[in-house]
Write an enzyme that holds these catalytic residues in place. Structure first.
Site, PDB file in Angstrom:
ATOM      1  N   GLU A 179       0.574  -1.431   0.072  1.00 35.49           N
ATOM      2  CA  GLU A 179       0.211   0.070  -0.109  1.00 35.49           C
ATOM      3  C   GLU A 179       0.963   1.101   0.106  1.00 35.49           C
ATOM      4  O   GLU A 179       0.640   2.141  -0.677  1.00 35.49           O
ATOM      5  CB  GLU A 179      -1.028  -0.051   1.251  1.00 35.49           C
ATOM      6  N   TYR A 218      -6.017   6.782   4.358  1.00 43.43           N
ATOM      7  CA  TYR A 218      -6.280   5.528   3.479  1.00 43.43           C
ATOM      8  C   TYR A 218      -5.602   4.436   3.540  1.00 43.43           C
ATOM      9  O   TYR A 218      -6.260   3.362   3.733  1.00 43.43           O
ATOM     10  CB  TYR A 218      -5.958   6.114   2.089  1.00 43.43           C
ATOM     11  N   ASP A 262      -9.308   4.431  -3.073  1.00 41.35           N
ATOM     12  CA  ASP A 262      -8.094   4.931  -3.948  1.00 41.35           C
ATOM     13  C   ASP A 262      -8.617   5.584  -5.208  1.00 41.35           C
ATOM     14  O   ASP A 262      -9.784   5.690  -5.389  1.00 41.35           O
ATOM     15  CB  ASP A 262      -7.286   3.822  -4.104  1.00 41.35           C
TER      16      ASP A 262
END
Length: 349
Positions: free
Chosen positions: A39, A122, A140
């Protein structure tokens, strides 16, 4: 989204999920370290660009404890080319925090994850749901595109993002939340693409407002982009006995902590020769242009070979400059420096 729509998405995902090196296979328990590492790497970067970096990182540092013990300079060098270099510094800081404060085990909640260095909203949501199965709202760029089309959100980006998140919250299930997040990502990456979306085979086509309107490519709506400022500067290829002078940029700021060629100031107008690390007879070695997020940069390379008392610094073998882990901007300049060097050899022959 109707209550029976997200199971259709998950059925599609069970068949068409992308095979990604950081993603757990069916029946496997996700590895939080690999989820976190992927990520962080994928921020502002494509899957295609990340694959090889992820493979090298996990081979060299297979666990969070191994990464915590790594030399930061070595990590920065391994990161070179991925851009947004603050991520690499935060990567080491986060690994050390997990190793030292959490016995090498990642927290399993968004709140706990957000307390770690470099993990924002996020990333915390993505790790919490993908690695630990917690319900979290993950948005995203791919999910953003899918959701704006599903609901035909007219507000331009970035002002639309609170509404996009709220809409995503309404469709995120309690069960298989991690699979749902990855399914939405995969849908945006492979079906609901920016151009020519494959609506005919999309599992959500029946409930997509943009498709019913006949204009899915109109979403997300983008605000007019302001022109980026343009800056100029000089960089220096200083060679001494087959070695090139490198500097380590300050930890904070653009390309922080990375090895680089020396440069002068970056200014709005082409500056007079400035910032030279040593007095020398400079020859022009070419110029490059490079785009950053908020501005573009034109750098002219000044080259010289010195024979006496070089300045203190990091002297790197010129014929091994590719091993220095220079960020893309300086790798481009180094290629110009090597070309200048080759021309000098030819001229001396």
């Amino acid at each position: 989204m109707p209550v029976d729509a997200w199971p259709e998405l998950l059925r599609w995902y069970d068949v068409h999920a992308r095979d990604l090196p950081w993603r757990a296979k069916p029946g496997e328990t996700p590895d939080p370290y690999r989820v976190w590492l992927s990520e962080v790497m994928l921020q502002q970067t494509t899957v295609a660009a990340v694959r090889s970096y992820f493979a090298r990182f996990t081979e060299r540092w297979p666990t969070v404890d191994a990464l915590a013990e790594a030399d930061e300079g070595e990590v920065m060098a391994a990161w070179a080319g991925l851009g947004y270099y603050a991520r690499a510094r935060n990567l080491v800081a986060c690994a050390r925090a997990v190793a030292e404060e959490h016995d090498g085990i990642f927290p399993d909640t968004e709140e706990g994850l957000r307390a770690l260095p470099g993990i924002g909203a996020y990333t915390a949501a993505a790790i919490a749901t993908i690695a630990f199965g917690r319900r979290a709202v993950v948005v995203d760029a791919n999910v953003e595109r899918v959701v704006t089309r599903l609901f035909a959100i007219e507000t331009p980006l970035a002002a639309a993002r609170p509404e996009i998140r709220a809409r995503t919250d309404t469709i995120t299930p309690d069960d298989r939340a991690g699979d749902f997040a990855q399914a939405m990502m995969d849908l945006g990456a492979t079906i609901c693409t920016p151009r020519n979306p494959a609506c005919a085979i999309c599992p959500l086509s029946d409930i997509c407002t943009a498709r019913r309107r006949g204009d899915p490519e109109a979403f997300p709506v983008k605000a007019p982009r302001a022109a980026r400022p343009h800056r100029h500067g000089d960089a220096y290829w200083v060679e001494y006995r087959g070695q090139v002078l490198l500097v380590r940029r300050p930890a904070k700021g653009l390309l922080g902590g990375m090895l680089a060629l020396p440069t002068g100031q970056w200014t709005e107008a082409p500056p007079p020769l400035s910032g030279a690390p040593i007095d020398a007879r400079w020859e022009e070695g070419g110029a490059i242009e490079h785009g950053f997020t908020h501005f573009t940069l034109a750098l002219t390379l000044r080259c010289a070979e010195v024979r006496d008392a070089p300045v203190d610094g990091i002297w790197w073998p010129a014929d091994r400059i590719a091993e220095a882990g220079l960020p893309t901007l300086f790798a481009k300049l180094a290629a110009r420096g090597l070309a200048w060097r080759e021309q000098r050899w030819k001229g001396a022959a």
